[in-house]
Design an enzyme around this catalytic site. Structure first.
Site, PDB file in Angstrom:
ATOM      1  N   TYR A 166       0.465  11.575  15.231  1.00 52.30           N
ATOM      2  CA  TYR A 166       1.342  10.713  14.425  1.00 52.30           C
ATOM      3  C   TYR A 166       2.053   9.690  15.314  1.00 52.30           C
ATOM      4  O   TYR A 166       2.085   8.496  14.996  1.00 52.30           O
ATOM      5  CB  TYR A 166       2.371  11.573  13.679  1.00 52.30           C
ATOM      6  CG  TYR A 166       3.235  10.765  12.741  1.00 52.30           C
ATOM      7  CD1 TYR A 166       2.723  10.275  11.541  1.00 52.30           C
ATOM      8  CD2 TYR A 166       4.558  10.466  13.056  1.00 52.30           C
ATOM      9  CE1 TYR A 166       3.506   9.518  10.675  1.00 52.30           C
ATOM     10  CE2 TYR A 166       5.354   9.709  12.204  1.00 52.30           C
ATOM     11  CZ  TYR A 166       4.820   9.241  11.014  1.00 52.30           C
ATOM     12  OH  TYR A 166       5.583   8.483  10.160  1.00 52.30           O
ATOM     13  N   THR A 184       0.849  -1.196   0.000  1.00 53.75           N
ATOM     14  CA  THR A 184       0.000   0.000   0.000  1.00 53.75           C
ATOM     15  C   THR A 184       0.886   1.248   0.000  1.00 53.75           C
ATOM     16  O   THR A 184       2.032   1.202   0.445  1.00 53.75           O
ATOM     17  CB  THR A 184      -0.938   0.041   1.227  1.00 53.75           C
ATOM     18  OG1 THR A 184      -0.158   0.173   2.428  1.00 53.75           O
ATOM     19  CG2 THR A 184      -1.800  -1.220   1.312  1.00 53.75           C
ATOM     20  N   GLY A 185       0.349   2.344  -0.512  1.00 57.90           N
ATOM     21  CA  GLY A 185       1.121   3.585  -0.556  1.00 57.90           C
ATOM     22  C   GLY A 185       2.355   3.445  -1.418  1.00 57.90           C
ATOM     23  O   GLY A 185       3.450   3.860  -1.054  1.00 57.90           O
ATOM     24  N   ALA A 186       2.167   2.846  -2.604  1.00 57.13           N
ATOM     25  CA  ALA A 186       3.324   2.478  -3.440  1.00 57.13           C
ATOM     26  C   ALA A 186       3.530   3.396  -4.641  1.00 57.13           C
ATOM     27  O   ALA A 186       4.232   3.020  -5.575  1.00 57.13           O
ATOM     28  CB  ALA A 186       3.183   1.030  -3.897  1.00 57.13           C
ATOM     29  N   GLY A 230       8.101   7.412  -2.879  1.00 56.65           N
ATOM     30  CA  GLY A 230       8.852   7.228  -1.642  1.00 56.65           C
ATOM     31  C   GLY A 230       9.213   5.793  -1.331  1.00 56.65           C
ATOM     32  O   GLY A 230       9.557   4.993  -2.215  1.00 56.65           O
TER      33      GLY A 230
END
Length: 293
Positions: free
Chosen positions: A171, A17-19, A22
């Site tokens: 966070y 995920t989030g690929a 970064g």
């Protein structure tokens, strides 16, 4: 004609995920060049399909792109359904997507954005894919946390930051939640061949926090950027935990710089981990309805 890939990860399907940029993109790229079939998830269709093309061009074999806004639980559920339809096996799930938001935002589900994206999304997605992971075993769940987990505490009285909110506090709490979740998942999967580990990628030069930066990010980060890891170096621990043969049965651990290390004292609080699991299950609607009064 499709290339037949060889390499240490040949025949394995990895979901990241989030690929689209970064660490996530660098992780996907590294595992693809090791022969894995990749499924990558991003928020923006153009960027996700572009990343998939880039990974294929760099020597990756099959790379499938999936699009979802992980801040919305309906999107996480739709994504899970699409993944289960498309992927006959999932050997490795890398929960990499996450972010930092300086000001308090609320999601479509009425939840605080940082907690929803960084913790609840991987919690829900992992649970929805768990049967497929078990069927593909030996399988791995790898969750990208951060060393700021050592600064985090789970404020059960104000999980959503309604009473007081700070981007940093939210966070840090979410990253401690990542570690608590990994350890609790490892305990729940003890009888299976699915492992669950968390990791710290290091200080990496990415666009982290760019949507809603704090003063620190605007003033300090430009000066420390030259000393930060490249995304490729930041992805090294994720790649190692996802692929190293010697870690096949290693579970419930926290890694940094490719090695297991102790996480914060709070992260080993089993009562807090069990409570967080229950609260999270309630918030994402995974709790089985009880028939007892």
């Amino acid at each position: 004609m499709e290339q037949i890939h060889s390499g240490p990860m040949a025949g394995r399907t990895v979901l990241v995920t989030g690929a689209t940029g970064g660490i996530g993109k660098a992780t996907a790229l590294g595992l693809a060049t090791m022969g894995a079939r990749l499924a990558i998830v991003g928020r923006d269709r153009g960027r996700t399909e572009g990343a998939a093309r880039e990974i294929r061009a760099a020597g990756g074999g099959q790379v499938d792109a999936f699009v979802a806004d992980l801040s919305a639980q309906s999107e996480v559920r739709r994504l899970a359904a699409e993944l289960l339809q498309s992927l006959s096996r999932i050997d490795v799930l890398i929960n990499n997507a996450g972010g930092y938001w300086h000001t308090r935002h609320v999601t479509a589900d009425g939840l605080e954005h940082t907690f929803a994206v960084n913790h609840l999304a991987p919690f829900l997605l992992t649970n929805l894919l768990l049967d497929r992971l078990k069927r593909s075993a030996p399988a791995r769940v790898v969750t990208v946390a951060s060393n700021v987990q050592s600064l985090g505490r789970i404020d059960f009285a104000d999980l959503q930051g309604e009473q007081s909110y700070s981007g940093g506090t939210a966070y840090n709490q979410s990253k401690l939640a990542n570690v608590l979740f990994s350890y609790e998942l490892a305990r729940r999967l003890r009888a299976t061949s699915v492992t669950a580990n968390a990791l710290h990628p290091g200080m990496v030069n990415t666009s982290w926090g760019a949507e809603d930066p704090a003063l620190f990010q605007r003033l300090v980060v430009p000066f420390i950027r030259p000393f930060m890891k490249t995304p490729a170096r930041g992805a090294a621990t994720s790649i190692h935990v996802a692929s190293a043969p010697e870690l096949e049965q290693v579970t419930g651990r926290y890694f940094a710089n490719g090695k297991p290390k102790r996480s914060s004292q709070r992260s080993y609080d089993e009562a807090a981990a069990a409570r967080l699991w229950q609260v999270s299950a309630d918030l994402v609607g995974l709790t089985a309805p009880t028939t007892s009064s």
